[in-house]
Design an enzyme around this catalytic site. Structure first.
Site, PDB file in Angstrom:
ATOM      1  N   GLY A   1      47.801  41.530  19.102  1.00  0.00           N
ATOM      2  CA  GLY A   1      47.906  42.758  18.267  1.00  0.00           C
ATOM      3  C   GLY A   1      47.233  43.878  19.060  1.00  0.00           C
TER       4      GLY A   1
ATOM      5  N   GLN B   1      42.062  51.382  20.571  1.00  0.00           N
ATOM      6  CA  GLN B   1      41.889  50.466  21.939  1.00  0.00           C
ATOM      7  C   GLN B   1      42.476  51.227  23.167  1.00  0.00           C
ATOM      8  OE1 GLN B   1      43.297  46.640  19.864  1.00  0.00           O
ATOM      9  NE2 GLN B   1      41.845  45.927  21.329  1.00  0.00           N
TER      10      GLN B   1
ATOM     11  N   CYS C   1      39.420  39.724  21.572  1.00  0.00           N
ATOM     12  CA  CYS C   1      39.835  41.085  21.355  1.00  0.00           C
ATOM     13  C   CYS C   1      40.042  41.524  22.767  1.00  0.00           C
ATOM     14  CB  CYS C   1      38.807  41.820  20.842  1.00  0.00           C
ATOM     15  SG  CYS C   1      39.076  43.337  20.592  1.00  0.00           S
ATOM     16  N   LEU C   2      41.191  42.262  22.696  1.00  0.00           N
ATOM     17  CA  LEU C   2      41.445  42.884  24.282  1.00  0.00           C
ATOM     18  C   LEU C   2      40.265  43.888  24.799  1.00  0.00           C
ATOM     19  CD1 LEU C   2      45.396  43.371  24.117  1.00  0.00           C
ATOM     20  CD2 LEU C   2      44.177  41.598  25.504  1.00  0.00           C
TER      21      LEU C   2
ATOM     22  N   HIS D   1      41.586  41.767  11.651  1.00  0.00           N
ATOM     23  CA  HIS D   1      41.340  42.161  12.839  1.00  0.00           C
ATOM     24  C   HIS D   1      41.722  43.864  13.336  1.00  0.00           C
ATOM     25  CE1 HIS D   1      39.872  41.260  17.182  1.00  0.00           C
ATOM     26  NE2 HIS D   1      40.509  42.353  17.442  1.00  0.00           N
ATOM     27  N   GLU D   2      43.041  43.964  13.411  1.00  0.00           N
ATOM     28  CA  GLU D   2      43.469  45.246  13.638  1.00  0.00           C
ATOM     29  C   GLU D   2      43.077  46.296  12.808  1.00  0.00           C
ATOM     30  OE1 GLU D   2      44.078  45.265  16.814  1.00  0.00           O
ATOM     31  OE2 GLU D   2      44.539  43.044  17.025  1.00  0.00           O
TER      32      GLU D   2
ATOM     33  N   HIS E   1      39.740  47.641  13.220  1.00  0.00           N
ATOM     34  CA  HIS E   1      39.581  48.667  14.659  1.00  0.00           C
ATOM     35  C   HIS E   1      39.767  50.207  13.936  1.00  0.00           C
ATOM     36  CE1 HIS E   1      39.270  46.445  18.405  1.00  0.00           C
ATOM     37  NE2 HIS E   1      40.135  45.578  18.032  1.00  0.00           N
TER      38      HIS E   1
HETATM   39 ZN   LIG Z   1      40.585  43.902  18.748  1.00  0.00          ZN
END
Ligand SMILES: [Zn+2]
Length: 158
Positions: free
Chosen positions: A46, A51, A89-90, A131-132, A135
């Site tokens: 995701g 991000q 998380c990226l 999670h997304e 963000h």
């Molecule tokens: Zn993330």
């Protein structure tokens, strides 16, 4: 299409509130394509627009269930149960932590044609949605971690 640079923890853009998308434009279409490409390039499941440095309410998700989800202006409208598991998380490279999320969620969003739909997700999909969406409101999973952040070589990150 292009792989964009992923912002990492400490970058102030990750802590800001994102703005709703008002209309589909070529720029937004390109952003969505780039978000998918950036997510796949980094082995993520995701990715949220902030991000890649864009403060718009856009999320892409692919948890390997045969679907590519695009959620524009998403709003979680129902949560059920709970699951506790590892999350990454990226934007927090090389780390993972234990986070409790709902087992099941319903999210209302717009698709790429700006048409409203409701998506129901369980397990990893529910985790990715939560999670997304967080963000988009300037929240990182690290604030929800139970115990310590761990070092990882885990490849599934969000
Ligand atoms: Zn993330």
């Amino acid at each position: 299409m292009a792989v964009r640079t992923i912002r990492v923890i400490g970058d102030e853009i990750l802590y800001k509130e994102c703005k709703p998308v008002k209309e589909m434009t070529q720029r937004v279409e390109e952003l969505i394509e780039d978000m998918f490409e950036t997510m796949y390039e980094n082995n993520g499941v995701g990715l949220a627009a902030p991000q890649v440095g864009i403060l718009k309410q856009i999320v892409v998700i692919d948890v390997d269930d045969g679907n590519q989800y695009v959620l524009i202006n998403p709003e979680i409208i129902e949560e059920e149960g709970s699951q506790t598991g590892q999350e990454g998380c990226l934007s927090v490279p090389g780390k993972a932590g234990i986070v409790t999320r709902p087992q099941k969620v319903k999210v209302k969003a717009l698709d790429e044609n700006m048409e409203e739909f409701v998506l129901e997700g369980e397990d990893l999909l529910a985790r990715a949605i939560c999670h997304e969406c967080a963000h988009l409101h300037g929240q990182l999973y690290v604030s929800l971690v139970e115990g310590e952040l761990m070092d990882t070589t885990e490849e599934v990150e969000e």
